[in-house]
Design a protein around this motif. Structure first.
Motif, PDB file in Angstrom:
ATOM      1  N   MET A   1       0.828  -1.203   0.000  1.00  0.00           N
ATOM      2  CA  MET A   1       0.000   0.000   0.000  1.00  0.00           C
ATOM      3  C   MET A   1       0.865   1.256   0.000  1.00  0.00           C
ATOM      4  O   MET A   1       0.506   2.273  -0.608  1.00  0.00           O
ATOM      5  CB  MET A   1      -0.946  -0.014   1.199  1.00  0.00           C
ATOM      6  CG  MET A   1      -2.055  -1.047   1.076  1.00  0.00           C
ATOM      7  SD  MET A   1      -3.352  -0.878   2.327  1.00  0.00           S
ATOM      8  CE  MET A   1      -2.459  -1.244   3.823  1.00  0.00           C
ATOM      9  N   ILE A   2       2.005   1.200   0.696  1.00  0.00           N
ATOM     10  CA  ILE A   2       2.930   2.338   0.677  1.00  0.00           C
ATOM     11  C   ILE A   2       3.460   2.555  -0.743  1.00  0.00           C
ATOM     12  O   ILE A   2       3.530   3.696  -1.241  1.00  0.00           O
ATOM     13  CB  ILE A   2       4.083   2.102   1.673  1.00  0.00           C
ATOM     14  CG1 ILE A   2       3.549   2.148   3.112  1.00  0.00           C
ATOM     15  CG2 ILE A   2       5.198   3.112   1.474  1.00  0.00           C
ATOM     16  CD1 ILE A   2       4.565   1.734   4.159  1.00  0.00           C
ATOM     17  N   TYR A   3       3.841   1.458  -1.409  1.00  0.00           N
ATOM     18  CA  TYR A   3       4.344   1.546  -2.783  1.00  0.00           C
ATOM     19  C   TYR A   3       3.252   2.052  -3.724  1.00  0.00           C
ATOM     20  O   TYR A   3       3.501   2.903  -4.592  1.00  0.00           O
ATOM     21  CB  TYR A   3       4.839   0.173  -3.238  1.00  0.00           C
ATOM     22  CG  TYR A   3       5.038   0.072  -4.727  1.00  0.00           C
ATOM     23  CD1 TYR A   3       6.110   0.702  -5.358  1.00  0.00           C
ATOM     24  CD2 TYR A   3       4.131  -0.646  -5.518  1.00  0.00           C
ATOM     25  CE1 TYR A   3       6.287   0.617  -6.735  1.00  0.00           C
ATOM     26  CE2 TYR A   3       4.298  -0.750  -6.894  1.00  0.00           C
ATOM     27  CZ  TYR A   3       5.371  -0.106  -7.492  1.00  0.00           C
ATOM     28  OH  TYR A   3       5.541  -0.180  -8.854  1.00  0.00           O
ATOM     29  N   ALA A   4       2.012   1.579  -3.549  1.00  0.00           N
ATOM     30  CA  ALA A   4       0.934   1.908  -4.479  1.00  0.00           C
ATOM     31  C   ALA A   4       0.375   3.301  -4.271  1.00  0.00           C
ATOM     32  O   ALA A   4      -0.331   3.827  -5.150  1.00  0.00           O
ATOM     33  CB  ALA A   4      -0.192   0.874  -4.351  1.00  0.00           C
ATOM     34  N   SER A   5       0.652   3.938  -3.113  1.00  0.00           N
ATOM     35  CA  SER A   5       0.065   5.254  -2.833  1.00  0.00           C
ATOM     36  C   SER A   5       1.093   6.370  -3.014  1.00  0.00           C
ATOM     37  O   SER A   5       1.319   6.838  -4.134  1.00  0.00           O
ATOM     38  CB  SER A   5      -0.543   5.276  -1.435  1.00  0.00           C
ATOM     39  OG  SER A   5       0.441   4.943  -0.456  1.00  0.00           O
TER      40      SER A   5
ATOM     41  N   HIS B   1       8.804   3.024  -5.399  1.00  0.00           N
ATOM     42  CA  HIS B   1       7.807   4.042  -5.725  1.00  0.00           C
ATOM     43  C   HIS B   1       8.447   5.224  -6.446  1.00  0.00           C
ATOM     44  O   HIS B   1       7.845   5.817  -7.367  1.00  0.00           O
ATOM     45  CB  HIS B   1       7.108   4.528  -4.450  1.00  0.00           C
ATOM     46  CG  HIS B   1       6.086   5.588  -4.701  1.00  0.00           C
ATOM     47  ND1 HIS B   1       4.778   5.305  -5.036  1.00  0.00           N
ATOM     48  CD2 HIS B   1       6.186   6.955  -4.686  1.00  0.00           C
ATOM     49  CE1 HIS B   1       4.111   6.432  -5.211  1.00  0.00           C
ATOM     50  NE2 HIS B   1       4.951   7.460  -5.001  1.00  0.00           N
ATOM     51  N   SER B   2       9.666   5.595  -6.039  1.00  0.00           N
ATOM     52  CA  SER B   2      10.352   6.713  -6.674  1.00  0.00           C
ATOM     53  C   SER B   2      10.926   6.331  -8.029  1.00  0.00           C
ATOM     54  O   SER B   2      10.877   7.118  -8.986  1.00  0.00           O
ATOM     55  CB  SER B   2      11.473   7.234  -5.758  1.00  0.00           C
ATOM     56  OG  SER B   2      10.943   7.694  -4.529  1.00  0.00           O
ATOM     57  N   ALA B   3      11.519   5.129  -8.106  1.00  0.00           N
ATOM     58  CA  ALA B   3      12.177   4.727  -9.345  1.00  0.00           C
ATOM     59  C   ALA B   3      11.182   4.248 -10.399  1.00  0.00           C
ATOM     60  O   ALA B   3      11.310   4.586 -11.581  1.00  0.00           O
ATOM     61  CB  ALA B   3      13.193   3.619  -9.047  1.00  0.00           C
ATOM     62  N   TRP B   4      10.229   3.461  -9.982  1.00  0.00           N
ATOM     63  CA  TRP B   4       9.228   2.953 -10.923  1.00  0.00           C
ATOM     64  C   TRP B   4       7.837   3.164 -10.328  1.00  0.00           C
ATOM     65  O   TRP B   4       7.205   2.243  -9.815  1.00  0.00           O
ATOM     66  CB  TRP B   4       9.440   1.469 -11.185  1.00  0.00           C
ATOM     67  CG  TRP B   4      10.739   1.184 -11.870  1.00  0.00           C
ATOM     68  CD1 TRP B   4      11.013   1.319 -13.183  1.00  0.00           C
ATOM     69  CD2 TRP B   4      11.928   0.710 -11.236  1.00  0.00           C
ATOM     70  NE1 TRP B   4      12.315   0.966 -13.452  1.00  0.00           N
ATOM     71  CE2 TRP B   4      12.905   0.576 -12.257  1.00  0.00           C
ATOM     72  CE3 TRP B   4      12.289   0.394  -9.916  1.00  0.00           C
ATOM     73  CZ2 TRP B   4      14.201   0.154 -11.993  1.00  0.00           C
ATOM     74  CZ3 TRP B   4      13.570  -0.043  -9.675  1.00  0.00           C
ATOM     75  CH2 TRP B   4      14.518  -0.159 -10.689  1.00  0.00           C
ATOM     76  N   PRO B   5       7.356   4.381 -10.333  1.00  0.00           N
ATOM     77  CA  PRO B   5       6.064   4.678  -9.714  1.00  0.00           C
ATOM     78  C   PRO B   5       4.939   3.922 -10.404  1.00  0.00           C
ATOM     79  O   PRO B   5       4.925   3.810 -11.631  1.00  0.00           O
ATOM     80  CB  PRO B   5       5.919   6.192  -9.911  1.00  0.00           C
ATOM     81  CG  PRO B   5       6.824   6.530 -11.038  1.00  0.00           C
ATOM     82  CD  PRO B   5       7.956   5.560 -10.981  1.00  0.00           C
ATOM     83  N   PRO B   6       4.012   3.374  -9.604  1.00  0.00           N
ATOM     84  CA  PRO B   6       2.887   2.650 -10.186  1.00  0.00           C
ATOM     85  C   PRO B   6       1.870   3.605 -10.789  1.00  0.00           C
ATOM     86  O   PRO B   6       1.915   4.830 -10.556  1.00  0.00           O
ATOM     87  CB  PRO B   6       2.300   1.907  -8.977  1.00  0.00           C
ATOM     88  CG  PRO B   6       2.626   2.797  -7.819  1.00  0.00           C
ATOM     89  CD  PRO B   6       3.962   3.404  -8.135  1.00  0.00           C
ATOM     90  N   ALA B   7       0.942   3.069 -11.557  1.00  0.00           N
ATOM     91  CA  ALA B   7      -0.087   3.895 -12.179  1.00  0.00           C
ATOM     92  C   ALA B   7      -0.978   4.554 -11.140  1.00  0.00           C
ATOM     93  O   ALA B   7      -1.564   5.611 -11.369  1.00  0.00           O
ATOM     94  CB  ALA B   7      -0.932   3.049 -13.138  1.00  0.00           C
TER      95      ALA B   7
END
Length: 460
Positions: free
Chosen positions: A104-108, A155-161
Motif C-alpha cells: 500500500m505504501i508503494y501503491a500510494s 515508488h520513486s524509481a518505478w512509480p505505479p499507475a
C-alpha cells in the motif's frame, strides 16, 4: 546464542523441556495473534476512505487478500499438523500484514504515505505477542524496515499507475524521518524481546526446578515408605526366627517321641488292616509336620556353608528325583548335560534345592487344561569357573507382579494348605551360602525357569 543457552548450557533436560514449553506458548499466542490482523486489516478500510479515497478499490482488494491468506493458516493451528508447521504458522500472521502495508505504501505515495505507522504496529505486535528471542526480533524488524525502504525506493524509481502526490514534503527527507522512527521502534522491540526471553526462561527454569524437586521429594518419600516396610518386615523376620528357634526346641523332642511311639504301634498292630491304615495316615501327617519343622530350622539358622566337598551334581539331582518320585509321576524330566559335572559344596543342601524346585515345577505342570504334555528340564552349562544350572518347566508360569516376591519367606502362589512359602526362601539361602546367585524368569501361561550357579570342583 539463545537465552536458554546463555543461562544453563549443561542441562539438556532443562533445555528440551524449555523449548517444548516455548513451542506450546508460541502456538497459543499465534491462535490469538491471527485474530488481530483478521479483524483490524478490514476495519482499516475506514482509514482508506478518508486518506486515499482514490485507491479505495485496489486497497480493499489487498486487504481482502490478506485475510484470504490468513484464514486457512489460522485454521491449521487447530489441527494435528500445527506443531510441524509452527515456524510458518507462528509468523504468517505478522508477515502477511507487513507485506500488504508495504504494497500500500508503494501503491500510494511511497515515503509520503502515512501507512508506515502500520509497520510500527506490526513490530510492536511481534514484541508483545510472540516468544521471539533477540536475534529473531532483529531478523523480523530488519525485514520490516527493509520492506519499507524497498517500497519507497520502488515508488520513486518505478512509480505505479496508482501513485499519488498529495504532500509538499521532500520525499527523501520524509523517508529518512520515517525510517528513523521505524528503527527506534525496532530497537524497543529487540530490547523487549531480549529481556523478555531471559525473563521467560528464568521463570520456566524456576518452575522446572520446583517440579523436579517435587518429583524427587515424592520419590524419596516413596522410597522411605518402602524402606520402612522392609525394616518392619526385617524385624518381623528376626522375631520369627527367634520364635522358630524356641519352637523347634520345644516341638522336636515330643515329635521324636511320637514317632517312636508310632513305630512301636505299627509293630504291634498285628493283622488289623483298618488300624494299619489309620497309623499310616498318622505317620504321613507327622512326616509333614517334621518336614515343616526341618524347613523352619533351615530358615531360623541360615548359617554359612560348612562341610563342603567335591561331588557330581548328577548325584544330588538323582537323590532329589528319588525323594520326589511320587510328585513327579507321569511327568517327563529331561537331564540335559548334567552327567559328568562336578561342583564344590554341600550335596545334601543341593539335593534340598533340587527337591524344592522339582516340587514347584511339578505343581505348575499339573494344572488342569494345560493343553500340552508336562515337561521339566534340568540343564547345566559351565561359565567362567562356575556351573550355571537351570530348572525349567512348561507349566502355567508366574504373574509378573509376583516374580519379585517369590524368594520372600512365607510367600506362596499355591492354594491355602498346599505350601508354607519357605521352599524358595530356603533355596535362596543355600545358593547364597554357596557364593552363587539365584533368579526366576517366567512367562505367564507358558513357562517358568529358575537359574542358579555353583562353584565348579576343579576350581577349588
Amino acid at each position: 546464542m539463545s537465552a536458554a543457552l546463555e543461562h544453563d548450557p549443561d542441562d539438556p533436560d532443562l533445555l528440551e523441556a524449555y523449548w517444548e514449553y516455548v513451542r506450546t506458548l508460541r502456538l497459543r499466542q499465534a491462535k490469538f495473534g491471527y485474530i488481530l490482523p483478521v479483524a483490524l486489516v478490514p476495519a482499516a478500510l475506514s482509514l482508506d476512505y478518508f486518506v486515499y479515497p482514490e485507491l479505495l478499490g485496489p486497497i480493499l482488494k489487498s486487504r481482502l487478500w490478506c485475510n484470504i491468506v490468513l484464514m486457512p493458516c489460522w485454521a491449521l493451528l487447530f489441527t494435528r499438523y500445527a506443531r510441524r508447521l509452527l515456524w510458518f504458522l507462528g509468523n504468517a500472521w505478522l508477515w502477511s500484514p507487513m507485506a500488504i502495508i508495504a504494497w500500500m505504501i508503494y501503491a500510494s505515495e511511497g515515503a509520503r504515505s502515512p501507512y508506515y505507522a502500520g509497520l510500527n504496529l506490526v513490530m510492536l505486535a511481534s514484541c508483545l505477542l510472540t516468544t521471539y528471542r533477540a536475534r529473531e526480533s532483529i531478523a523480523f524488524c530488519g525485514t520490516v524496515i527493509g520492506s519499507y525502504v524497498i517500497a519507497c525506493v520502488l515508488h520513486s524509481a518505478w512509480p505505479p499507475a496508482s501513485a499519488l502526490n498529495k504532500s509538499s514534503f521532500v520525499n527523501g527527507s520524509l523517508m529518512f524521518n520515517n525510517v528513523y522512527f521505524l528503527v527506534a521502534t525496532a530497537c524497543v522491540c529487540v530490547a523487549s524481546a531480549y529481556f523478555g526471553s531471559k525473563r521467560r526462561f528464568e521463570d520456566f527454569r524456576l518452575r522446572h526446578e520446583l517440579d523436579v524437586n517435587n518429583d524427587r521429594l515424592t520419590l524419596t518419600i516413596s522410597k522411605l515408605k518402602e524402606t520402612e516396610v522392609q525394616l518392619v518386615q526385617s524385624e518381623k523376620m528376626n522375631a520369627l526366627g527367634k520364635l522358630s528357634a524356641g519352637l523347634l526346641h520345644e516341638v522336636n523332642n515330643p515329635l521324636n517321641f511320637t514317632f517312636m511311639a508310632l513305630q512301636t504301634a505299627q509293630q504291634e498292630v498285628g493283622d488289623n488292616a483298618e488300624l494299619k491304615e489309620t497309623l499310616a495316615d498318622i505317620q504321613q501327617g507327622m512326616s509333614r509336620i517334621k518336614g515343616v519343622i526341618s524347613d523352619l530350622r533351615t530358615f531360623a539358622y541360615p548359617t554359612a556353608l560348612s562341610g563342603s566337598e567335591s561331588f557330581p551334581i548328577a548325584d544330588a539331582l538323582t537323590t532329589a528325583l528319588r525323594l520326589t518320585a511320587h510328585e513327579l509321576q507321569n511327568i517327563n524330566v529331561n537331564r540335559d548335560a548334567v552327567n559328568g559335572q562336578r561342583v564344590f559344596g554341600s550335596q545334601t543342601h543341593l539335593s534340598h534345592v533340587f527337591m524344592n524346585l522339582l516340587m514347584n515345577a511339578a505343581h505348575a505342570v499339573r494344572t488342569p487344561d494345560l493343553g500340552r504334555d508336562p515337561l521339566i528340564t534340568v540343564a547345566c552349562e559351565p561359565r567362567g569357573g562356575r556351573l550355571e544350572v537351570t530348572v525349567r518347566d512348561n507349566g502355567i508360569g508366574v504373574k509378573a507382579a509376583n516374580l519379585s516376591k517369590l524368594f520372600e519367606p512365607f510367600f506362596t502362589t499355591k492354594d491355602v494348605g498346599q505350601g508354607t512359602g519357605l521352599g524358595l526362601s530356603i533355596c535362596h539361602t543355600i545358593i547364597l551360602n554357596h557364593g552363587g546367585n539365584i533368579g526366576i524368569t517366567s512367562e505367564e501361561g507358558k513357562w517358568t525357569q529358575v537359574t542358579f550357579d555353583l562353584p565348579l570342583a576343579d576350581k577349588h
